[in-house]
Every structure is written in structure tokens, then in C-alpha cells.
Design a protein around this motif. Structure first.
Motif, PDB file in Angstrom:
ATOM      1  N   GLY A 185      20.090  15.966  -0.790  1.00  0.00           N
ATOM      2  CA  GLY A 185      21.095  16.081  -1.830  1.00  0.00           C
ATOM      3  C   GLY A 185      22.438  16.525  -1.312  1.00  0.00           C
ATOM      4  N   GLY A 186      23.354  15.587  -1.152  1.00  0.00           N
ATOM      5  CA  GLY A 186      24.708  15.924  -0.747  1.00  0.00           C
ATOM      6  C   GLY A 186      24.865  16.282   0.713  1.00  0.00           C
ATOM      7  N   ILE A 187      23.909  15.906   1.526  1.00  0.00           N
ATOM      8  CA  ILE A 187      24.017  16.152   2.971  1.00  0.00           C
ATOM      9  C   ILE A 187      24.811  14.975   3.530  1.00  0.00           C
ATOM     10  N   ASP A 188      26.112  15.210   3.706  1.00  0.00           N
ATOM     11  CA  ASP A 188      27.044  14.119   3.970  1.00  0.00           C
ATOM     12  C   ASP A 188      27.504  13.963   5.412  1.00  0.00           C
ATOM     13  N   THR A 189      27.245  14.954   6.256  1.00  0.00           N
ATOM     14  CA  THR A 189      27.729  14.885   7.632  1.00  0.00           C
ATOM     15  C   THR A 189      26.609  15.241   8.599  1.00  0.00           C
ATOM     16  N   PRO A 190      26.733  14.796   9.846  1.00  0.00           N
ATOM     17  CA  PRO A 190      25.746  15.202  10.839  1.00  0.00           C
ATOM     18  C   PRO A 190      25.683  16.722  10.995  1.00  0.00           C
ATOM     19  N   GLU A 191      26.807  17.411  10.809  1.00  0.00           N
ATOM     20  CA  GLU A 191      26.821  18.869  10.898  1.00  0.00           C
ATOM     21  C   GLU A 191      25.981  19.484   9.779  1.00  0.00           C
ATOM     22  N   ASP A 192      26.085  18.932   8.559  1.00  0.00           N
ATOM     23  CA  ASP A 192      25.244  19.399   7.446  1.00  0.00           C
ATOM     24  C   ASP A 192      23.773  19.216   7.791  1.00  0.00           C
ATOM     25  N   MET A 193      23.467  18.075   8.366  1.00  0.00           N
ATOM     26  CA  MET A 193      22.084  17.771   8.724  1.00  0.00           C
ATOM     27  C   MET A 193      21.574  18.778   9.758  1.00  0.00           C
ATOM     28  N   LYS A 194      22.373  19.072  10.784  1.00  0.00           N
ATOM     29  CA  LYS A 194      21.981  20.036  11.804  1.00  0.00           C
ATOM     30  C   LYS A 194      21.757  21.424  11.195  1.00  0.00           C
ATOM     31  N   ARG A 195      22.628  21.833  10.271  1.00  0.00           N
ATOM     32  CA  ARG A 195      22.489  23.148   9.632  1.00  0.00           C
ATOM     33  C   ARG A 195      21.159  23.258   8.902  1.00  0.00           C
ATOM     34  N   HIS A 196      20.783  22.217   8.178  1.00  0.00           N
ATOM     35  CA  HIS A 196      19.525  22.254   7.426  1.00  0.00           C
ATOM     36  C   HIS A 196      18.324  22.280   8.366  1.00  0.00           C
ATOM     37  N   LEU A 197      18.392  21.521   9.449  1.00  0.00           N
ATOM     38  CA  LEU A 197      17.291  21.539  10.422  1.00  0.00           C
ATOM     39  C   LEU A 197      17.215  22.884  11.129  1.00  0.00           C
ATOM     40  N   ALA A 198      18.367  23.487  11.413  1.00  0.00           N
ATOM     41  CA  ALA A 198      18.396  24.761  12.137  1.00  0.00           C
ATOM     42  C   ALA A 198      17.826  25.916  11.327  1.00  0.00           C
ATOM     43  N   VAL A 199      17.871  25.840   9.996  1.00  0.00           N
ATOM     44  CA  VAL A 199      17.321  26.940   9.191  1.00  0.00           C
ATOM     45  C   VAL A 199      15.841  26.750   8.894  1.00  0.00           C
ATOM     46  N   GLY A 200      15.243  25.652   9.376  1.00  0.00           N
ATOM     47  CA  GLY A 200      13.802  25.517   9.268  1.00  0.00           C
ATOM     48  C   GLY A 200      13.250  24.308   8.559  1.00  0.00           C
ATOM     49  N   TYR A 201      14.095  23.423   8.047  1.00  0.00           N
ATOM     50  CA  TYR A 201      13.553  22.231   7.398  1.00  0.00           C
ATOM     51  C   TYR A 201      12.988  21.284   8.440  1.00  0.00           C
ATOM     52  N   ASP A 202      11.883  20.640   8.102  1.00  0.00           N
ATOM     53  CA  ASP A 202      11.241  19.690   9.004  1.00  0.00           C
ATOM     54  C   ASP A 202      11.906  18.324   8.936  1.00  0.00           C
ATOM     55  N   ALA A 203      12.550  18.031   7.818  1.00  0.00           N
ATOM     56  CA  ALA A 203      13.194  16.732   7.625  1.00  0.00           C
ATOM     57  C   ALA A 203      14.359  16.891   6.667  1.00  0.00           C
ATOM     58  N   VAL A 204      15.257  15.931   6.724  1.00  0.00           N
ATOM     59  CA  VAL A 204      16.420  15.914   5.853  1.00  0.00           C
ATOM     60  C   VAL A 204      16.571  14.500   5.306  1.00  0.00           C
ATOM     61  N   VAL A 205      16.795  14.396   4.009  1.00  0.00           N
ATOM     62  CA  VAL A 205      17.007  13.100   3.377  1.00  0.00           C
ATOM     63  C   VAL A 205      18.505  12.855   3.276  1.00  0.00           C
ATOM     64  N   VAL A 206      18.949  11.768   3.859  1.00  0.00           N
ATOM     65  CA  VAL A 206      20.340  11.344   3.704  1.00  0.00           C
ATOM     66  C   VAL A 206      20.315   9.938   3.135  1.00  0.00           C
ATOM     67  N   GLY A 207      21.131   9.694   2.171  1.00  0.00           N
ATOM     68  CA  GLY A 207      21.175   8.373   1.539  1.00  0.00           C
ATOM     69  C   GLY A 207      22.552   7.778   1.655  1.00  0.00           C
TER      70      GLY A 207
END
Length: 121
Positions: free
Chosen positions: A39-61
Motif C-alpha cells: 500500500g503506497g510503497i512507491d520507491t525502492p527506498e520505501d521497499m528497503k525500509r519495509h524489508l529492513a524492519v522485518g517484512y518478508d515481502a513487499v507488494v508493489v503495484g
């Protein structure tokens, strides 16, 4: 599996830090419960932040579908230097681990640069 969205579908509100704030409230990354952020993960930096805090996957559309940013997102996914959330703030990015999880002597070597398009994987 748990999917945490930055959107409140009932109130029709977007909370950009919601998934970040909720990270860590469920059992560890890669374990029996797979945690996914979206939801609203719009940049590679956003994606890295979510992975760094412990998410196993990130949905980007929309962020990469038909976008010139798609190769950037793919590079982040291919970048296997991301550490598990439990270790990501410990300064271990340059340490190589053996198959049993023990640190190996010396800095990482022979690790292809994930941003080198000519590297073979």
C-alpha cells in the motif's frame, strides 16, 4: 501469512507509516508466519525500509507496473545483502556468514554488485 496495508479501506485513509509501526508485532521474519507489507510503497527506498524492519515481502503495484522505475525495484529484490531485521542495525553488512550462521573471517568477497546489469547470477 499476514498482509499489513498502509490503507484503511473502511475509512478510505492512507497511513504511510502504518506498516512500519506495526512491524515486529507478529512472530519473527521468515518463520511460520510470513509478513507482507503493501500500500503506497512507491520507491525502492520505501521497499528497503519495509524489508529492513522485518517484512518478508513487499507488494508493489502501481509503483512499477509500466513504470520506468521497474528496473530499480527489481535490483532491490535481487540485492541479497539485506540482513534479517534482527541484525539490520548492527553494522554487519560487510560480514559473510557460513551455512551454520557463523561469521567468516575477512570481508565479503566474490559478491556480485546487484546494480551491475552485466553481472551474471
Amino acid at each position: 501469512n499476514i498482509m499489513v496495508s498502509n490503507y484503511d479501506r473502511v475509512a478510505q485513509q492512507y497511513y504511510p507509516e502504518q506498516a512500519i509501526k506495526l512491524a515486529g508485532l507478529f512472530p519473527g521474519s521468515g518463520g511460520p508466519i510470513i509478513s507482507i507489507a503493501g500500500g503506497g510503497i512507491d520507491t525502492p527506498e520505501d521497499m528497503k525500509r519495509h524489508l529492513a524492519v522485518g517484512y518478508d515481502a513487499v507488494v508493489v503495484g502501481k509503483a512499477c507496473m509500466g513504470s520506468t522505475k521497474a528496473p530499480e525495484f527489481i535490483r532491490v529484490v535481487r540485492d541479497r545483502t539485506l540482513l534479517p531485521a534482527e541484525l539490520s542495525q548492527w553494522g554487519l553488512e560487510g560480514v559473510e556468514f557460513d551455512m551454520d550462521g557463523n561469521p567468516m573471517p575477512g570481508p565479503k568477497s566474490d559478491v556480485p554488485d546487484p546494480y551491475d546489469d552485466d553481472a551474471s547470477y
